[in-house]
Design a protein around this motif. Structure first.
Motif, PDB file in Angstrom:
ATOM      1  N   GLU A   1       0.708  -1.179   0.130  1.00 21.10           N
ATOM      2  CA  GLU A   1      -0.089   0.166   0.009  1.00 21.10           C
ATOM      3  C   GLU A   1       0.869   1.133  -0.168  1.00 21.10           C
ATOM      4  OE1 GLU A   1      -0.480  -2.556   2.125  1.00 21.10           O
ATOM      5  OE2 GLU A   1      -2.577  -3.285   1.754  1.00 21.10           O
TER       6      GLU A   1
ATOM      7  N   CYS B   1       2.576   1.566  -3.408  1.00 19.61           N
ATOM      8  CA  CYS B   1       1.692   2.036  -4.485  1.00 19.61           C
ATOM      9  C   CYS B   1       1.231   3.555  -4.214  1.00 19.61           C
ATOM     10  CB  CYS B   1       0.224   1.166  -4.270  1.00 19.61           C
ATOM     11  SG  CYS B   1      -0.768   1.510  -5.593  1.00 19.61           S
TER      12      CYS B   1
ATOM     13  N   TYR C   1       2.243   6.136  -7.285  1.00 17.36           N
ATOM     14  CA  TYR C   1       1.089   6.645  -8.288  1.00 17.36           C
ATOM     15  C   TYR C   1       0.255   7.483  -7.487  1.00 17.36           C
ATOM     16  CZ  TYR C   1       2.355   1.949 -10.287  1.00 17.36           C
ATOM     17  OH  TYR C   1       2.991   0.958 -10.809  1.00 17.36           O
TER      18      TYR C   1
ATOM     19  N   THR D   1      -1.733   7.427  -5.494  1.00 20.02           N
ATOM     20  CA  THR D   1      -3.498   6.819  -5.365  1.00 20.02           C
ATOM     21  C   THR D   1      -3.269   5.370  -4.913  1.00 20.02           C
ATOM     22  OG1 THR D   1      -5.639   6.520  -6.319  1.00 20.02           O
ATOM     23  CG2 THR D   1      -3.461   6.204  -7.643  1.00 20.02           C
ATOM     24  N   LEU D   2      -4.221   4.872  -4.374  1.00 18.28           N
ATOM     25  CA  LEU D   2      -4.274   3.386  -3.897  1.00 18.28           C
ATOM     26  C   LEU D   2      -5.248   2.451  -5.282  1.00 18.28           C
ATOM     27  CD1 LEU D   2      -4.809   3.090  -0.313  1.00 18.28           C
ATOM     28  CD2 LEU D   2      -2.716   2.796  -1.543  1.00 18.28           C
ATOM     29  N   ASP D   3      -5.631   3.439  -6.243  1.00 19.90           N
ATOM     30  CA  ASP D   3      -6.369   2.782  -7.095  1.00 19.90           C
ATOM     31  C   ASP D   3      -5.364   1.664  -8.096  1.00 19.90           C
ATOM     32  OD1 ASP D   3      -8.299   4.410  -6.642  1.00 19.90           O
ATOM     33  OD2 ASP D   3      -7.980   5.892  -8.198  1.00 19.90           O
ATOM     34  N   MET D   4      -4.253   1.623  -7.963  1.00 21.83           N
ATOM     35  CA  MET D   4      -3.306   0.704  -8.803  1.00 21.83           C
ATOM     36  C   MET D   4      -2.961  -0.309  -7.853  1.00 21.83           C
ATOM     37  SD  MET D   4      -2.757   1.621 -11.930  1.00 21.83           S
ATOM     38  CE  MET D   4      -1.016   1.196 -12.449  1.00 21.83           C
TER      39      MET D   4
ATOM     40  N   ASP E   1      -4.454  -3.113  -7.061  1.00 13.80           N
ATOM     41  CA  ASP E   1      -4.614  -4.451  -7.515  1.00 13.80           C
ATOM     42  C   ASP E   1      -3.830  -4.826  -8.830  1.00 13.80           C
ATOM     43  OD1 ASP E   1      -6.604  -6.954  -7.712  1.00 13.80           O
ATOM     44  OD2 ASP E   1      -7.360  -5.943  -9.702  1.00 13.80           O
ATOM     45  N   THR E   2      -3.401  -3.978  -9.498  1.00 14.48           N
ATOM     46  CA  THR E   2      -2.712  -3.981 -10.707  1.00 14.48           C
ATOM     47  C   THR E   2      -1.274  -4.389 -10.029  1.00 14.48           C
ATOM     48  OG1 THR E   2      -3.825  -2.545 -12.079  1.00 14.48           O
ATOM     49  CG2 THR E   2      -1.601  -2.866 -12.440  1.00 14.48           C
TER      50      THR E   2
ATOM     51  N   LYS F   1       1.223   3.092 -15.316  1.00 13.97           N
ATOM     52  CA  LYS F   1      -0.162   3.465 -15.006  1.00 13.97           C
ATOM     53  C   LYS F   1      -0.804   3.833 -16.386  1.00 13.97           C
ATOM     54  CE  LYS F   1      -2.929   6.399 -12.590  1.00 13.97           C
ATOM     55  NZ  LYS F   1      -3.228   7.663 -11.468  1.00 13.97           N
TER      56      LYS F   1
ATOM     57  N   SER G   1      -5.688   7.787 -17.960  1.00 11.00           N
ATOM     58  CA  SER G   1      -6.961   7.833 -17.629  1.00 11.00           C
ATOM     59  C   SER G   1      -7.804   8.290 -18.708  1.00 11.00           C
ATOM     60  CB  SER G   1      -7.269   8.432 -16.275  1.00 11.00           C
ATOM     61  OG  SER G   1      -6.795   9.970 -16.415  1.00 11.00           O
TER      62      SER G   1
END
Length: 71
Positions: free
Chosen positions: A16, A19, A23, A25-28, A30-31, A57, A60
């Motif tokens: 976490e 990540c 990035y 953000t924590l949106d990545m 899972d990737t 990334k 978007s």
């Protein structure tokens, strides 16, 4: 085309934290986990020196219209 980078875990690093630092953000997350399947067995805090692949990334695709305050 962007290429994956490698991060070397430091003391106290978690996926976490890595990540969010990489990035903003924590949106990545899972990737990041899918790119590093062997890390799941190491526990929540990664051992120092563990290599972590940072996939690029994807750009978007904004579906929201742009708001203009002034013309």
């Amino acid at each position: 085309m962007a290429f994956a980078q490698t991060h070397i875990a430091r003391q106290g690093d978690t996926l976490e934290l890595i990540c969010f630092q990489a990035y903003a953000t924590l949106d990545m997350l899972d990737t990041l986990i899918r790119a590093n399947p062997t890390l799941a067995g190491l526990g929540p805090v990664l051992p120092m020196g563990t290599p972590v692949v940072l996939p690029p990334k994807a750009p978007s695709q904004s579906t929201r219209p742009t708001l203009k305050l002034w013309d």
